[in-house]
Design an enzyme around this catalytic site. Structure first.
Site, short mmCIF file in Angstrom:
data_model
loop_
_atom_site.label_atom_id
_atom_site.label_comp_id
_atom_site.label_asym_id
_atom_site.label_seq_id
_atom_site.Cartn_x
_atom_site.Cartn_y
_atom_site.Cartn_z
N ASP A 35 4.62 -1.71 -3.50
CA ASP A 35 3.21 -1.61 -3.02
C ASP A 35 2.29 -1.42 -4.15
O ASP A 35 2.08 -0.98 -5.16
CB ASP A 35 3.09 -0.57 -1.88
CG ASP A 35 1.90 -0.70 -1.28
OD1 ASP A 35 2.13 -0.75 0.08
OD2 ASP A 35 0.89 -0.52 -1.42
N ILE A 36 1.08 -2.44 -3.91
CA ILE A 36 -0.16 -2.47 -4.93
C ILE A 36 -0.81 -0.92 -5.16
O ILE A 36 -1.47 -0.54 -6.05
CB ILE A 36 -1.09 -3.46 -4.58
CG1 ILE A 36 -1.90 -3.88 -5.98
CG2 ILE A 36 -2.06 -3.16 -3.52
CD1 ILE A 36 -2.79 -5.19 -5.76
N ASN A 92 4.40 0.44 10.37
CA ASN A 92 3.22 0.62 11.08
C ASN A 92 2.83 -0.68 11.93
O ASN A 92 3.13 -1.90 11.42
CB ASN A 92 2.04 0.74 10.06
CG ASN A 92 2.18 1.90 9.14
OD1 ASN A 92 2.45 3.00 9.69
ND2 ASN A 92 1.56 2.05 7.87
N VAL A 101 -2.03 -5.14 7.15
CA VAL A 101 -1.62 -6.42 6.60
C VAL A 101 -0.68 -6.87 7.92
O VAL A 101 0.22 -6.21 8.31
CB VAL A 101 -0.90 -6.55 5.56
CG1 VAL A 101 -0.37 -7.96 5.31
CG2 VAL A 101 -1.68 -6.00 4.40
N HIS A 105 6.40 -5.93 7.91
CA HIS A 105 6.87 -5.43 6.49
C HIS A 105 7.33 -3.87 6.90
O HIS A 105 6.84 -3.11 7.72
CB HIS A 105 5.85 -5.30 5.61
CG HIS A 105 4.48 -4.47 6.01
ND1 HIS A 105 3.65 -5.24 6.75
CD2 HIS A 105 4.29 -3.31 5.59
CE1 HIS A 105 2.62 -4.10 6.83
NE2 HIS A 105 2.94 -3.11 6.52
N HIS A 107 7.71 -0.28 4.81
CA HIS A 107 7.71 0.59 3.56
C HIS A 107 8.83 1.52 3.36
O HIS A 107 9.24 2.12 4.29
CB HIS A 107 6.46 1.44 4.07
CG HIS A 107 5.15 1.07 4.29
ND1 HIS A 107 4.13 1.09 3.34
CD2 HIS A 107 4.58 0.45 5.24
CE1 HIS A 107 2.84 0.46 3.71
NE2 HIS A 107 3.21 0.10 5.30
#
Ligand code: 5GP
Ligand code: ZN
Length: 119
Positions: A35-36, A92, A101, A105, A107
């Site tokens: 993750d950025i 999420n 986003v 995905h 996390h």
């Protein structure tokens, strides 16, 4: 079936390489990258290489691929050596839950103390 990419989707751009990412694992169907904006010492995102707006639509359309995200998330945790201590998998789903986003995905978060308000 969603084997097309969304040209406006940031994670589709990571799949194509148009946006760089620090990839930690890859399978023919999934990609795992850091993750950025990490919220824990280990914070990796695992995505399908096809575009679905969230985990629920992915699971409804391609349950094997949805399961593959969990398998890869567990493999990330093992690679990062956070599996023994414990880690979180978070999906999420929807803006009201903090999804920003809209490409499915999970996390993978770990390496810290969740009792101190991590995430
Ligand atoms: P969400 O809030 O939708 O569940 O999580 C989206 C995550 O994607 C956020 O944690 C955010 O930091 C991460 N993210 C957004 N844009 C990029 C990007 O361009 N590269 C990477 N590696 N992560 C990103
Ligand atoms: Zn996408």
């Amino acid at each position: 079936m969603a084997d097309q990419l969304d040209p406006d989707c940031v994670f589709c751009k990571i799949v194509t390489g148009a946006i760089p990412a620090t990839v930690v694992r890859e399978t023919p169907a999934t990609l795992a990258f850091r993750d950025i904006n990490p919220q824990a010492p280990t914070h990796v995102l695992v995505i399908p290489k096809t575009h679905y707006p969230n985990a629920a639509t992915l699971a409804a359309a391609e349950p094997e691929l949805a399961a593959g995200l969990l398998t890869e998330a567990a493999a990330v945790a093992a690679d990062e050596k956070i599996a023994d201590h414990g880690y979180r998998m978070i999906f999420n789903t929807g803006a009201g839950a903090g999804q920003t986003v809209f490409h499915a995905h999970v996390h993978v978060l770990g390496g810290g103390d969740f009792h101190e308000g991590l995430v």
